[in-house]
Every structure is written in C-alpha cells, then in structure tokens.
Design an enzyme around this catalytic site. Sequence first.
Site, PDB file in Angstrom:
ATOM      1  CE1 TYR A 123     -49.842 -27.091  23.874  1.00 39.62           C
ATOM      2  CE2 TYR A 123     -49.331 -29.423  23.823  1.00 39.62           C
ATOM      3  CZ  TYR A 123     -48.953 -28.129  24.075  1.00 39.62           C
ATOM      4  OH  TYR A 123     -47.693 -27.870  24.538  1.00 39.62           O
ATOM      5  CE  LYS A 190     -53.488 -11.254  26.337  1.00 45.66           C
ATOM      6  NZ  LYS A 190     -52.505 -10.491  27.097  1.00 45.66           N
ATOM      7  CG  ASP A 223     -50.567 -10.721  29.768  1.00 41.52           C
ATOM      8  OD1 ASP A 223     -51.591 -11.136  30.357  1.00 41.52           O
ATOM      9  OD2 ASP A 223     -50.599  -9.764  28.991  1.00 41.52           O
ATOM     10  CG  ASP A 247     -46.740 -26.993  27.325  1.00 41.19           C
ATOM     11  OD1 ASP A 247     -46.145 -27.752  28.107  1.00 41.19           O
ATOM     12  OD2 ASP A 247     -46.349 -26.757  26.175  1.00 41.19           O
TER      13      ASP A 247
END
Length: 358
Positions: A123, A190, A223, A247
């Site tokens: 972002y 991640k 995930d 988000d």
Amino acid sequence: MHTITLIPGDGTGPELSEATKRVIEATGVPIQWDVQDAGLDVFEKEGTPLPQRVLDSIQKNKVAIKGPVTTPVGTGFRSVNVTLRQALDLYCCLRPSQVIKGVKTRYENVDLVIVRENTEDLYAGIEFEKDSAGAQELIRTIQKLTGKQIRPDSGISIKPISVFGTERIVRFAFDYARKNKRKKVTAVHKANIMKYSDGLFLEVARNVAQEYVDIEFEDKIVDNMCMQLVQKPELYDVIVLPNLYGDIVSDLAAGLIGGLGVAPGANLGENYAVFEPVHGSAPKYKGLNKVNPLAMILSGIMMLKYLGEFNAAQRLEHAVASVVGEGKEVTYDLKPSPDDPTAAKTFQMADAIIKRLK
Ligand code: NAD
C-alpha cells in the site's frame, strides 16, 4: 466543546455521515462540526479528491470522522484514504470485530481486534507502470542485482516493510491488549515466502513480544490464519498484520460478525485520529437511504471514547444494542432476508437509536 472534522465522503457516505452526526448530537456531547468535502465529486470540481484544506482542518482539530470515499479501480486518482493515512502518519488501523447481540451471524463468540499497519507494504503507493521508463530501468537493475528476469511487459508494485514501522504497530497491538485486558496477540505474515519483508515483520514482532511477557504471543501464516478464523474465530483475540493482509483479514472479520454494515474502524497516529467504517462507498445504493448506518455510528462511538466521552459512548452503545436486539427498525442487511419489506431506511434506524438514548 469538541471541534471535529467531518468528511461526508461520496456514494452512500453523505447519508451515513448525516445519520451518524444526528445520533452523536443526540447524546448531548457538545461538538462543532468542521465539514470538509473530499472524494469523487470534489475531484471533478477542485481537480483533486483531497484538497489541502481537508488536511489542514484535521491538523487543526486533531480528530476527524469520515464517510467512505470511492477510489477508481486501476486508473484515476490515488485513494483518498491511503493518502490521508500517509499524510497524517495514521500508522494504525484499528478494527474491532465483536458480535453485537441481535445481529445474525454464523458464529456466536467472536471478539477480535484487528490491528493493521497502515503506512507500508504494497500500500506504500510505490508503483511502476508497464512500459514506463521507471519500470524498464527497475527491470534492468533487478536483473543486474539478482540475475532474475522480470518479464518486460510487467507493471511493478513495491512492498517495503521496515523495523521502525513494524515495531510501532506491534507495540500498539500489545499496549492495546494490556490496556483492554486482552490475553493474546497473534502476528500474521507470509515469512516462509517473503523472507526479507514478512520475515522482518515476524522477527521484529517476536522481539517486541519479549517486552510483554504478561501477554501471550503467537504467529500464523496468513493463509492458515484465514482458515483458522473461519473455523474457530473464538480462539483469537488481538491480531496484528502488515497493511495488505490487514485489509483483507479485516473484511473477513467483518463477515464473521454480520458483515460490513456493522464493522467500525479508526485510523490512529501519534497526533491525529480519523474514525471511519470498514466498508466502502457502496455506490450502487447512493441516495437510496437504504444502507446500514451502524458501522459509521459504531466508529462514532469509538471516537466518543477517544475524546474521553465515556458516558455518552456507553449510552449510545446501549441504544444501538436495544434497536439491533429488537430487530424491527433495522436496515435490510440485518433482516433475515435482504428483501424483507419491513426493513428500515438509514435515517429511520438512526432515529430509532436516538429514541432509545437514555
Ligand atoms: P463496499 O464496502 O462499498 O460495498 C460492498 C458491498 O457491501 C455493498 O455492495 C453492500 O452490499 C455491502 N455494504 C457496504 N456497506 C454497507 C452498509 N453500510 N450497509 C449495508 N451493506 C453494506 O465495497 P466496494 O464495492 O468494493 O467499494 C466501493 C468503493 O468504495 C470503491 O471505490 C472502493 O475503493 C471504496 N472503498 C472506500 C473505503 C473507504 O473510504 N475507507 C473502504 C473500502 C472501499
């Protein structure tokens, strides 16, 4: 008297802002509203969706509440929301997700707080358009530095994650947990794939966690986190994430508590605070007096608490719980079926809340 910047936004923003303003005024807290338009219509009139006067107003008043603002997809101006967060260094996006009695949900015991980093990551707004001189130079430089070939017809977005940015957001999460008697902070990443960005986020989070031995700490790969939240959301408490995962997981968390119509939020920095619902401008419902004002009203309750107006905040919470619990004068999204003919309009629901204020 509090002076608050009110940004009505566009799409359904102005009607939601008006409903929220009325409800907050009904609590009797003295507020002078400094109304500042921003967004799509302002872009057409003033050539920018976020004129300097809006930033000046927030800098002067320190606190703002805002309706959603449309961001054109792919092309057009940069997101007003992202620009505001960066310009005022609103580094924390705080999104509580708690089931409100009376709202139909698939789950009963959800009480999560999402702490999203708001200034870095994908972002950051550092992007290179396909075929631009910048993109071509970057592709050559990356090949020179890494030996890896990026396809020449690529567009590129950059994902910076810093020690500074991670330390302050993870500290915010732990301080929030302590102050609000929460038990656990979960850091989401991640790091197995993005070792130098998410890996750094995880390393810094682990270091900060050592300063807060009274709060449990764990980490989860994003995930897996999504699956865990759908299967057993009651196991989670405060969740801290880099910007993009924050988000996405915020909307997931909003879904767990009954949808975007009931999900409030706040963007917080050292000096300024901007309160806004999680949802966007829902433009297809613009002007229909149809959508749920609760997400913005609940953001208003967060604002009242931030201003130290705890009594008014609590009275408003009770009034909301009473209206929602009864389930009569609520908008379509809170009815058993979205085409329920007894669904209340936006202002009707706001007025019902005002009537219940004690
Ligand atoms: P959205 O949140 O506007 O709407 C998605 C759907 O959620 C709607 O069609 C509606 O079914 C439901 N919904 C949203 N708000 C609701 C409410 N108050 N009551 C009942 N139902 C509600 O998401 P979108 O369609 O992806 O985005 C529309 C625009 O908003 C885009 O331009 C996007 O960039 C922008 N946006 C702005 C903000 C913000 O201002 N902070 C946040 C997200 C999206």
